[in-house]
Design an enzyme around this catalytic site. Sequence first.
Site, PDB file in Angstrom:
ATOM      1  N   GLY A 278      -7.083  -6.055   6.777  1.00 52.32           N
ATOM      2  CA  GLY A 278      -8.348  -5.962   7.480  1.00 52.32           C
ATOM      3  C   GLY A 278      -8.344  -6.731   8.789  1.00 52.32           C
ATOM      4  O   GLY A 278      -8.907  -6.265   9.795  1.00 52.32           O
TER       5      GLY A 278
ATOM      6  N   CYS B 266       0.824  -1.215   0.000  1.00 53.72           N
ATOM      7  CA  CYS B 266       0.000   0.000   0.000  1.00 53.72           C
ATOM      8  C   CYS B 266       0.854   1.259   0.000  1.00 53.72           C
ATOM      9  O   CYS B 266       0.386   2.337  -0.353  1.00 53.72           O
ATOM     10  CB  CYS B 266      -0.936   0.003   1.203  1.00 53.72           C
ATOM     11  SG  CYS B 266      -0.104  -0.016   2.802  1.00 53.72           S
TER      12      CYS B 266
END
Length: 531
Positions: A278, A132
Amino acid sequence: MAALPGSSSAATAIPTSSARFRRSLRPPPSQLPFTRARFSVKATCPLFSDNNNPRPQSDVVSKPSPLEFHKTSAADGYRKDTSCIVCIGLNIHTAPVEMREKLAISEDRWPQVIKDLCDFNHIEEAAVLSTCNRMEIYFVALSQSRGVKEVTDWMSKVSGISIPELREHQVLLYNADATRHLFEVAAGLDSLVLGEGQILAQVKQVVKAGEGVPGFGRKIGGLFKQAISVGKRVRTETNISTGSVSVSSAAVELALMKLPDSSFADAEVLVVGPGKMGKLVIKHLAAKGCRRMVVVNRSEEKVKAIQRELKDVEIVFRPISEMMACAAEADVIFTSTASESPLFSVENVQKFPLASNGRKRLFVDISIPRNVEAGVSDLETALVYNVDDLKEVVAANKEDRLQKAAEAREIIIDELNKFEAWKDSLETTLTIKKFRAYVERIRASEMEKCLSKMGNDVSKEHKDAIYALSMSIVNKLLHGPMQHLRCDSNNHSSLNEVLENMRAVNRMYDLETDESLIEEKTKVKIGRAKK
């Protein structure tokens, strides 16, 4: 034989003063001790012509072949443009999220990208590190400037970002600088959150994804394995990870800062996507006192596994078909999926009611590409934060780890020296091959001259005897030099002596300008591309 990366063999000290990021395609030689090449490719070269402005066929035919051009171009062909390790890409320090997401490469595509990159004429080995916070390509280039051009062109093509814009924001590092950068990445020193541990797992995944893939070769594989050792050693010897946070925990910290009373007690929390990131968000939410949350996913399997692990937290599963309904009831929404298109558009979000007590709904999007459409942040009913906004959280606790980072850099210098010594020791094999080829060319040439002077009446027995004599003389003359060029000891002084002998032989016989091996590899690549 050469010591493997991570072994205890020491090496000659490597210069350590260098800028963190070289954005220029022509870095000063004083800052790049292992690089001699000039970044200069003539626009007239057919191999590198602009596809948008093709030349007339007659013009192309009249040009020399790519190999002939390499030998005679103003860039001095391969004579001054040597093989090297290169790091090129975009990361959170140099490029905005809008650019990085265009170049994001999912993990399942890494092997194919390695193969695609190694199909280029001047790329011998490659690896992809896409997270990311960064998309960086590490590769071994047969020709430094040409390899950089091939990879830059490829990045522009797959992302749609223009080459000038890429050059403005990219990281471009060579040899020891590229190695140091990867070591700092693995150690968590280049992360948004200093010392975070998730990046080391991602570096390990690069090695796992590269196993058995043609192009994930000895140098690149050795580089990443050494980086893993560096990351482990830094975390063990400095405790830099103690109390540090990952990107996921920084996301939770940011949400806490934006909530009234800095508490999840009265907040409706939704997590979209219980993947690696997550799942970490869910764990950090639980650690910060969130006792209930809704998790949306395509299947219930992953959610059930998290439920079994966090029995004290109420984790409610909802299918992806109910995502919008769940979001309309949530106060805080964390998104972390691999979706290549936004999950929450402006059109969707503007239909949602206000969050609890009339507050704005908080989106914390840690996905690349982003799951929340950029325009959502302009709505009066929503607050949107992405990975670039996590700097606000990081700044609060970064100071405490700066001392540990200084200690980590000392470890990195030590490991860098070891890797450079190991890499240099590999070059002794190349020197031996070049030296043997050099001597063999002289032997064969002189034998041919001798036989031509003797006429056509020389018997096969006499020819064989002359050949055996020439080979015997060559082998006896080479025996001593070869003994001193073989790196068969881990002893510090022995390794340094071998490397010095290698440089001396290269210098005395002008082997650094020997194009035969690189030319041979490039011929194979060009031939393969024509099939």
